[in-house]
Design a protein around this motif. Structure first.
Motif, PDB file in Angstrom:
ATOM      1  N   LYS A 321      20.194  23.961 -69.111  1.00 51.48           N
ATOM      2  CA  LYS A 321      21.204  22.913 -68.966  1.00 51.48           C
ATOM      3  C   LYS A 321      21.244  22.015 -70.205  1.00 51.48           C
ATOM      4  CE  LYS A 321      21.039  22.671 -63.908  1.00 51.48           C
ATOM      5  NZ  LYS A 321      20.682  21.832 -62.733  1.00 51.48           N
ATOM      6  N   LEU A 322      20.076  21.677 -70.713  1.00 51.41           N
ATOM      7  CA  LEU A 322      20.023  20.772 -71.867  1.00 51.41           C
ATOM      8  C   LEU A 322      20.541  21.445 -73.135  1.00 51.41           C
ATOM      9  CD1 LEU A 322      16.608  19.152 -70.999  1.00 51.41           C
ATOM     10  CD2 LEU A 322      18.737  17.878 -71.338  1.00 51.41           C
ATOM     11  N   PHE A 323      20.173  22.708 -73.365  1.00 47.35           N
ATOM     12  CA  PHE A 323      20.667  23.400 -74.560  1.00 47.35           C
ATOM     13  C   PHE A 323      22.175  23.623 -74.467  1.00 47.35           C
ATOM     14  CE2 PHE A 323      16.144  24.992 -74.879  1.00 47.35           C
ATOM     15  CZ  PHE A 323      15.841  24.226 -75.986  1.00 47.35           C
ATOM     16  N   LYS A 324      22.683  23.898 -73.262  1.00 52.24           N
ATOM     17  CA  LYS A 324      24.127  24.034 -73.094  1.00 52.24           C
ATOM     18  C   LYS A 324      24.836  22.706 -73.355  1.00 52.24           C
ATOM     19  CE  LYS A 324      24.477  27.998 -69.974  1.00 52.24           C
ATOM     20  NZ  LYS A 324      24.904  28.466 -68.627  1.00 52.24           N
ATOM     21  N   LYS A 325      24.205  21.610 -72.964  1.00 56.66           N
ATOM     22  CA  LYS A 325      24.790  20.300 -73.259  1.00 56.66           C
ATOM     23  C   LYS A 325      24.874  20.077 -74.761  1.00 56.66           C
ATOM     24  CE  LYS A 325      24.165  15.311 -72.760  1.00 56.66           C
ATOM     25  NZ  LYS A 325      23.353  14.204 -72.182  1.00 56.66           N
ATOM     26  N   SER A 326      23.812  20.432 -75.477  1.00 51.48           N
ATOM     27  CA  SER A 326      23.816  20.273 -76.926  1.00 51.48           C
ATOM     28  C   SER A 326      24.929  21.103 -77.553  1.00 51.48           C
ATOM     29  CB  SER A 326      22.459  20.682 -77.504  1.00 51.48           C
ATOM     30  OG  SER A 326      22.477  20.635 -78.911  1.00 51.48           O
ATOM     31  N   ILE A 327      25.125  22.319 -77.050  1.00 51.92           N
ATOM     32  CA  ILE A 327      26.174  23.187 -77.583  1.00 51.92           C
ATOM     33  C   ILE A 327      27.550  22.604 -77.297  1.00 51.92           C
ATOM     34  CG2 ILE A 327      27.253  25.465 -77.327  1.00 51.92           C
ATOM     35  CD1 ILE A 327      24.373  26.561 -76.884  1.00 51.92           C
ATOM     36  N   ARG A 328      27.728  21.986 -76.125  1.00 47.85           N
ATOM     37  CA  ARG A 328      29.010  21.342 -75.827  1.00 47.85           C
ATOM     38  C   ARG A 328      29.280  20.194 -76.805  1.00 47.85           C
ATOM     39  NH1 ARG A 328      27.226  21.748 -70.457  1.00 47.85           N
ATOM     40  NH2 ARG A 328      26.728  19.517 -70.410  1.00 47.85           N
ATOM     41  N   LEU A 333      25.191  23.957 -84.222  1.00 48.24           N
ATOM     42  CA  LEU A 333      23.760  23.747 -84.479  1.00 48.24           C
ATOM     43  C   LEU A 333      22.972  24.986 -84.043  1.00 48.24           C
ATOM     44  CD1 LEU A 333      23.423  20.072 -83.177  1.00 48.24           C
ATOM     45  CD2 LEU A 333      23.853  20.858 -85.517  1.00 48.24           C
ATOM     46  N   HIS A 334      22.376  25.647 -85.008  1.00 47.86           N
ATOM     47  CA  HIS A 334      21.666  26.889 -84.673  1.00 47.86           C
ATOM     48  C   HIS A 334      20.468  26.634 -83.767  1.00 47.86           C
ATOM     49  CE1 HIS A 334      18.183  26.435 -87.485  1.00 47.86           C
ATOM     50  NE2 HIS A 334      19.039  25.700 -88.177  1.00 47.86           N
ATOM     51  N   GLU A 335      19.875  25.437 -83.852  1.00 45.61           N
ATOM     52  CA  GLU A 335      18.710  25.137 -83.020  1.00 45.61           C
ATOM     53  C   GLU A 335      19.057  25.170 -81.530  1.00 45.61           C
ATOM     54  OE1 GLU A 335      18.303  22.551 -86.808  1.00 45.61           O
ATOM     55  OE2 GLU A 335      19.888  23.205 -85.440  1.00 45.61           O
TER      56      GLU A 335
END
Length: 386
Positions: A321-328, A333-335
């Motif tokens: 959920k958190l990585f998907k939020k970052s992508i949104r 960001l490749h990280e």
């Protein structure tokens, strides 16, 4: 919950203007529970050896026209044969070590370039780049990182050949070893050699603290404070060292002094909240955390840091959920994609992991990162074939 402290490459907080008369509590700098350890002097950090100077002199053309010397220096630093320069977030080295190893972070690479320019009589100044708060993970710690580059003064307008990592400004050249920092034209601020030295000592102190070399860490943080007494992050890091050693009163003094120097030092605020939890002041801790969460809610790097924390705790669904939020918030960001790939891998979704690794490779800036992702893609692809 991981401890957050500043790995000062460079730390985002701490370079705001503060009164020169602000002095720290005396007991922070006269602690006899730590044994002093000999560390690098300022000369050790900035000096280049006679052998390194001889190599430069053989390759870099001196000229009465400093524009030509500038061009020659830039060509040497970024020449194809020197493209083994590897930008490593955690590698903090002296100018001499960086010149010989080529594996270093932006701080060390900028120190090296500054020392080279100084040798050839060129004027250069360090710059803090105000990137968003960004964290790297190491041995269970979340380390706040930042960025510096070098402003190389150009004597007069000239047609200096620029590379992809040298940027033209009004009358000057910016030597930046991480070109991605220029994508959003972040604000910069000139900082002194003494502040750069404090950043160097903070990086080394953070590494020592992670390795549980507490006497060495204290020696580095003390030297950082001596070099730049108004640099907030040194006191924040010293506070973490005190907290790790269960010297909670000292830790609180250090955090509060860090905030006195710079009230925008969010890392010191977060660590102070952790200290309040440890000492039964939960309401104060909650107030700080609520304010910080609100402030960081739209920062994709914060979501990445929290996602890595969730991975460390094996809470894979929360990490996803958190990585998907970052992508949104920022899908370039490749990280974020790499973190999501790891989370998918841990829950057995190999196809999802592969897809995110391909996205990570696409958005990575450095060849070393792309190669790392390519290797992981090949390894996972082989598992699918089986």
């Amino acid at each position: 919950m991981r401890v957050f402290f500043c790995l000062v490459i460079i730390c985002l907080a701490g370079c705001n203007s503060t009164p020169d008369t602000v002095k720290p509590p005396a007991q922070l700098l006269t602690d006899h529970s730590f044994t002093p350890v000999t560390i690098e002097s300022k000369n050790d950090v900035f000096a280049l050896s006679e052998n390194s100077i001889a190599k430069m002199e053989a390759e870099i053309s001196r000229s009465l026209d400093k524009r030509l010397t500038t061009r020659s220096l830039i060509k040497y630093i970024f020449a194809p044969e020197n493209q083994s320069l590897n930008y490593l977030t955690g590698a903090t080295l002296t100018a001499e070590e960086t010149f010989n190893s080529k594996d270093a972070n932006c701080l060390s690479l900028s120190i090296m370039a500054h020392s080279m320019a100084k040798h050839f009589g060129l004027e250069s100044r360090f710059q803090q780049v105000f990137i968003p708060e960004y964290w790297a993970s190491e041995n269970g710690y979340s380390l706040l990182t930042g960025h510096v580059n070098l402003r190389l003064k150009r004597p007069s307008a000239s047609n200096v050949a620029l590379t992809s990592t040298v940027y033209d400004t009004v009358g000057d050249l910016i030597v930046d070893f991480n070109p991605s920092s220029f994508r959003q034209k972040f604000r910069t601020q000139i900082i002194s050699e003494d502040v750069i030295l404090a950043m160097f000592y903070n990086n080394k102190g953070a590494a020592a603290m992670i390795n549980r070399e507490y006497d060495l860490a204290y020696s580095y943080f003390s030297a950082a404070i001596e070099s730049a007494p108004q640099y907030s992050s040194s006191f924040g890091n010293l506070g973490v060292l005190y907290r790790i050693n269960n010297q909670l009163e000292q830790a609180e003094l250090a955090y509060n002094h860090a905030l006195l120097l710079d009230n925008n030092n969010n890392t010191a605020k977060g660590n102070l909240a952790r200290l309040y939890d440890l000492t039964g002041r939960e309401s104060k801790a909650a107030a700080i955390r609520t304010a910080l969460e609100h402030k960081r809610s739209q920062n994709p790097y914060y979501a990445i840091a929290k996602g890595n924390e969730a991975l460390y705790q094996k809470d894979f669904e929360r990490a996803i959920k958190l990585f998907k939020k970052s992508i949104r918030l920022d899908r370039t960001l490749h990280e974020s994609h790499f973190g999501l790939a790891k989370a998918y891998f841990y829950i057995g979704d190999i196809s999802g992991a592969l897809s995110e690794l391909e996205e990570a490779e696409k958005h990575a800036y450095f060849d070393s990162e792309k190669q790392r992702y390519r290797g992981k893609i090949m390894s996972l692809s082989a598992q699918l074939v089986q």
